[in-house]
Write a protein that holds these residues in place. Structure first.
Motif, PDB file in Angstrom:
ATOM      1  N   SER A  58       0.832  -1.205   0.000  1.00 53.32           N
ATOM      2  CA  SER A  58       0.000   0.000   0.000  1.00 53.32           C
ATOM      3  C   SER A  58       0.867   1.256   0.000  1.00 53.32           C
ATOM      4  O   SER A  58       1.776   1.384   0.829  1.00 53.32           O
TER       5      SER A  58
ATOM      6  N   ASP B 141      -6.995  -1.305   3.311  1.00 53.93           N
ATOM      7  CA  ASP B 141      -5.911  -0.352   3.061  1.00 53.93           C
ATOM      8  C   ASP B 141      -5.167  -0.712   1.782  1.00 53.93           C
ATOM      9  O   ASP B 141      -4.750   0.171   1.016  1.00 53.93           O
TER      10      ASP B 141
ATOM     11  N   SER C 212       0.259   4.134   1.075  1.00 56.18           N
ATOM     12  CA  SER C 212       0.092   4.959   2.271  1.00 56.18           C
ATOM     13  C   SER C 212       1.120   4.636   3.350  1.00 56.18           C
ATOM     14  O   SER C 212       1.344   5.422   4.260  1.00 56.18           O
TER      15      SER C 212
ATOM     16  N   SER D 246       5.766   6.970   4.168  1.00 53.05           N
ATOM     17  CA  SER D 246       5.589   8.375   4.523  1.00 53.05           C
ATOM     18  C   SER D 246       6.621   8.759   5.554  1.00 53.05           C
ATOM     19  O   SER D 246       7.302   7.918   6.152  1.00 53.05           O
TER      20      SER D 246
ATOM     21  N   GLY E 274      -5.388   1.986  -1.246  1.00 51.43           N
ATOM     22  CA  GLY E 274      -4.156   2.762  -1.303  1.00 51.43           C
ATOM     23  C   GLY E 274      -3.727   3.188  -2.691  1.00 51.43           C
ATOM     24  O   GLY E 274      -3.190   4.282  -2.880  1.00 51.43           O
TER      25      GLY E 274
END
Length: 917
Positions: free
Chosen positions: A129, A174, A131, A134, A178
């Motif tokens: 994913s 997710d 996300s 980061s 994503g």
């Protein structure tokens, strides 16, 4: 991540209630590493085998390395809380310095939060994913590809086949959500719309999936992109085949999460997936990989004797390479200190979780280590793997075949170029191998179908102020809407040329003011409101309309122009005969003429041509124009003839060009418009006319025309009458309209009016909803119609033959340009060089012969004096015969020089009369 922190806090409470496992103490030569997998799933079992073999192979190759990595494997049981609990157990009770896993993106989010708090690197080779990557997770490392890395390859594939709409089908997790923002961005860049998103819950039943598929079946889009876990995808494709969505005309594309494990898919599911396309990470073949595959298959069967045989996928290779990267980093770091965790002085939040001593340095070492692994180039320097090559496959029967590759450098290609310099491919489907589509079809699906819940497309028609373009009415018998006109014929002809049937029916636009642009704007807006599927007619393609609809290519000429009275100018110019040549060319030609005359005279004079004697201008003119090859009054020297031939050639070319340009001026410039510039018209303060409410009226306002000077009309007769009167008599000086309408006007009023274009526009087109897949097909068919004789027949039917052939005033032809010296520079140079060179040669010859003659007469000067006098007397008699009188006798002078002195007042040296060069 806030949610993950809350769950983590909750887990801490559970752990301190007594769930933690018994602690064990690691030996001095051991380096603890935790592994969290879903050991209840086939993928988890496969990953476990790969990881164990990697550790064995590493220390077989490096027996002297110390400390050695020791794996502590835990089962996440497909649950995020269980995964977090296992991570806490590994951190507190085993002081692991690295956590590998877990498998899913949601579990990785929980565990990564714990890794940040304890400064322990968390490396997942299956969590994809986007996300997860980061700045808030500095200790999370993705030893696999982010799902966002594949979106460009998918977009290129969709673009190659020309599909305009795609429906993504993804699971509600997710992992599923994503990639969607990245996918939408990539599709928008290639102008592909996503009209609908199909979200399938992870726990969806077959009935729920079937219901969603039937919903998709009622839509026009036939291109579906599947992004979900393998288990859910197996159910989806099986049900899709049952409801009839795996037949001809459908397109299915899988993301790499499914394609990477395609070899382990159940054969019955593979049969249902026939014709599906997919993108997968490309794994280069090697001997080491072949040997490992054999050993891995054997080991998997031993570890899981009750499970069916499975095939190695890229995920297992990434897990293998991850263990090698961690083990090598431990060795490179040179860890000797036994204390690996620093415990806080006071426990907080009911936990004694400390921070790793080696974590930061170990993370840095892992990210810096690069090597060639079984999966290919293994580089985690960006905290995730970077994919450079994707393989595009096609599921056929119970297997798959390769149809091409995608790379960021070269785009889509049929074969992979290894380090070869090449030009980027066109990105068309021809760059790929042939595909077997669903239904075993070899014909590329167009990607859409007319919705099954609607039998015919609703085609809106609008009554035009010009019935030749569009008119409509009701059939008195059936009550159906009928329409006819040029716009209708072009549309119907285009529909006939489509490679498929397109049922439709006409629906009349119901406004009361059909002749206003407000009516046309409202008419087009009905397409945006989905009241019409198509709007056809004499609809101008404009910028504001394109903001809410899509237009086909125009089927008429484009632009806005003025209709103005025309005046004849053919006989008004008294001096038109001098206009073909520019002033510089006239002057240059005259100078060249006089220069040629002077050179000719000097050449003949130096050559003793008696024809130049007497009336010099008359003689020279006769020699120049009429005596090149005659016997009388002709030039005699060869040099003179060369000069004259070059000059005559120049004269012939110049005269032919002059004649052609003059003829053009007398024929083309028959009519001139009374007004040639729109800005001059505005400054003059004359009245102008346009159709009431048309977008032309807005153009005039943008050009700062005085609103009181703009007159609007509803009918053809109105503005024709006003144009006939003129601005000073209560009419208008010019009528502003679109070019197709002006062509129609001039076909009926050919004499006395002309057209002056001044504004570019796109012409007439048909309006479709934004992203309609019909736009491309209809546009292609329109090109076919207007590119042949069909459009001529349609225009002849509705506009008349004068529309094309009988009116020469349909636009002012540009004035022929005056001829300038630039086009004759070569001739000027040639003539000048030849004349000057000839003159120089003649002077050299003259002085050479004069010197020779003087040398011969000096030794016998006295002896020959009498003979010279005698010859002088004879020459004197000859001079008298041609009209010259001798002025006296001089010793040692020839008759020729004596005669020239009489005529020109000077004396020249005698030259042999036999010299003619």
């Amino acid at each position: 991540m806030e949610r993950a922190s809350q769950i983590t806090f909750f887990l801490l409470l559970i752990i301190h209630s007594g769930i933690a496992q018994n602690a064990t103490t690691s030996g001095a030569d051991e380096f603890p590493v935790g592994v969290i997998l879903n050991l209840e799933s086939l993928r988890g079992k496969m990953a476990r085998t790969s990881i164990l073999m990697a550790l064995e192979d590493f220390y077989t190759a490096h027996r002297n390395y110390s400390p050695k990595v020791v794996l502590h494997i835990r089962d996440s049981k497909s649950n995020s809380i269980e995964a977090a609990s296992a991570a806490l157990d590994l951190l507190e009770n085993y002081s692991v310095q690295v956590i590998i896993g877990p498998q899913t993106s949601s579990q990785a989010a929980f565990v990564s939060d714990l890794g940040n708090k304890s400064q322990v690197p968390v490396i997942s080779f299956t969590a994809t994913s986007p996300s997860l990557y980061s700045g808030s997770l500095p200790y999370f490392v993705r030893a696999t590809l982010s799902d966002s890395t594949q979106v460009n390859s998918i977009a290129s594939l969709i673009k190659a086949y020309g599909w305009r709409q795609v429906v993504p089908i993804y699971e509600e997790t997710d992992y599923g959500r994503g990639v969607i923002p990245h996918l939408i961005d990539a599709l928008q860049e290639i102008d592909v719309r996503v009209p609908y998103r199909s979200v399938i819950p992870l726990s969806a039943t077959t009935e729920q999936i079937t219901k969603e598929l039937y919903k998709l079946l009622t839509m026009q889009t036939r291109v579906f992109l599947v992004h979900m876990s393998p288990d859910l995808a197996s159910i989806l494709f099986t049900m899709a085949k049952e409801v009839g969505m795996m037949k001809k005309g459908f397109v299915w594309i899988m993301t790499d999460g499914l394609t990477n494990v395609i070899d382990s898919t159940n054969p019955s599911v593979m049969e249902a997936m026939n014709g599906v396309l997919g993108v997968k990470f490309y794994t280069p073949k090697s001997e080491e990989l072949d040997n490992f595959t054999i050993r891995w298959n054997r080991r998997l069967q031993i570890d899981n004797p009750n499970d069916p045989p499975l095939k190695l996928s890229i995920f297992e290779l990434w897990g293998y390479d991850t263990i090698w990267a961690v083990a090598q980093a431990v060795e490179n770091l040179g860890i000797k200190n036994k204390t690996s965790f620093q415990k806080p002085a006071v426990a907080r939040n009911m936990t004694s979780l400390g921070t790793s001593v080696y974590g930061p340095d170990l993370l840095k070492t892992i990210l810096q280590y690069k090597f060639r692994g079984l999966s290919g180039h293994f580089d985690l320097s960006g905290r995730q793997l970077q994919a450079s090559t994707f393989q595009i496959i096609n599921v056929v029967d119970k297997g798959w075949k390769e149809i091409g590759f995608w790379t960021a450098e070269n785009g889509i290609s049929r074969r992979l170029y290894h380090g070869e310099s090449m030009t980027r491919h066109s990105g068309l489907a021809s760059d790929l191998n042939p595909v077997i589509w669903p239904g075993k079809s070899t014909e590329v699906p167009r990607g859409w179908e007319a919705a099954v819940n609607r039998k015919k497309l609703r085609v809106g028609v609008h009554v035009s102020v010009y019935p030749q373009f569009m008119t409509s009415g009701k059939d008195p018998i059936t009550g159906a809407t009928k329409a006819e006109g040029l716009s209708i014929d072009v549309f119907e002809e285009a529909v006939k040329r489509l490679p498929y049937a397109l049922p439709y029916e006409y629906v009349a636009f119901g406004t009361t003011n059909d002749t206003s642009t407000g009516g046309y704007d409202d008419f087009v807006y009905q397409v945006y409101l989905k009241k019409y599927d198509i709007a056809i007619g004499d609809i101008t393609i404009s910028e504001n309309r394109m903001s809410y609809v899509d237009f086909t290519l125009p089927y008429t000429e484009s632009g806005v122009a003025m209709v103005v009275p025309a005046k004849s100018s053919r006989t008004n110019n008294t001096w038109i005969f001098v206009e073909p040549l520019s002033r510089d060319l006239w002057l240059g030609s005259i100078i060249l003429l006089f220069y040629t005359w002077v050179v000719l005279w000097l050449l003949e004079f130096l050559g003793n041509n008696t024809n130049i004697l007497g009336e010099v201008p008359r003689k020279l003119g006769i020699m120049t124009f009429f005596s090149l090859f005659g016997d009388k009054d002709r030039v005699e020297r060869l040099l003179s003839r060369i000069v004259l031939i070059v000059w005559v050639f120049f004269f012939l070319v110049l005269s032919a060009s002059y004649t052609a340009n003059l003829a053009t001026m007398l024929t083309i410039r028959q009519l001139n418009p009374t007004i040639t510039d729109i800005h001059e018209l505005r400054k003059s303060g004359d009245y102008v006319g346009c159709i009431r409410g048309s977008y032309v009226e807005r153009i005039l306002e943008q050009l700062n025309f005085d609103g009181s000077k703009i007159k609007t009309y509803n009918t053809y007769d109105g503005f024709y009458s006003a144009l006939s009167k003129g601005s000073k008599n209560g009419g208008i000086a010019a009528f502003i309209h679109e070019v197709p309408y002006i062509r129609l006007f001039l076909a009926r009023n050919c004499k006395g009016y002309t057209m002056v274009p001044f504004y570019k526009a796109a012409g007439f087109g048909y309006a479709f909803p934004k992203g309609s897949p019909l736009v491309g097909d209809i546009s292609k068919a329109i090109l076919s119609v207007i590119g042949g004789d069909t459009i001529n027949q349609i225009e002849k039917k509705w506009i008349g033959i004068g529309y094309q052939n009988n009116c020469n005033n349909a636009g002012r032809a540009p004035d022929p340009e005056k001829l300038t010296p630039d086009g004759f520079t070569g001739l000027f140079i040639l003539s000048g060089v030849v004349s000057t060179s000839s003159l120089l040669i003649a002077v050299v010859i003259y002085f050479y012969e004069k010197k020779n003659s003087t040398t011969k007469t000096q030794p016998d000067q006295k002896g020959d004096q009498a003979e010279g006098n005698e010859r002088g007397n004879e020459a004197g008699e000859e001079m008298q015969n041609i009209g010259l009188q001798p002025i006296g006798h001089r010793r040692n002078a020839s008759a020729v020089s004596w005669g020239f002195r009489r005529s020109f007042g000077t004396r020249v040296a005698p030259v042999s009369s036999s010299s003619r060069f």
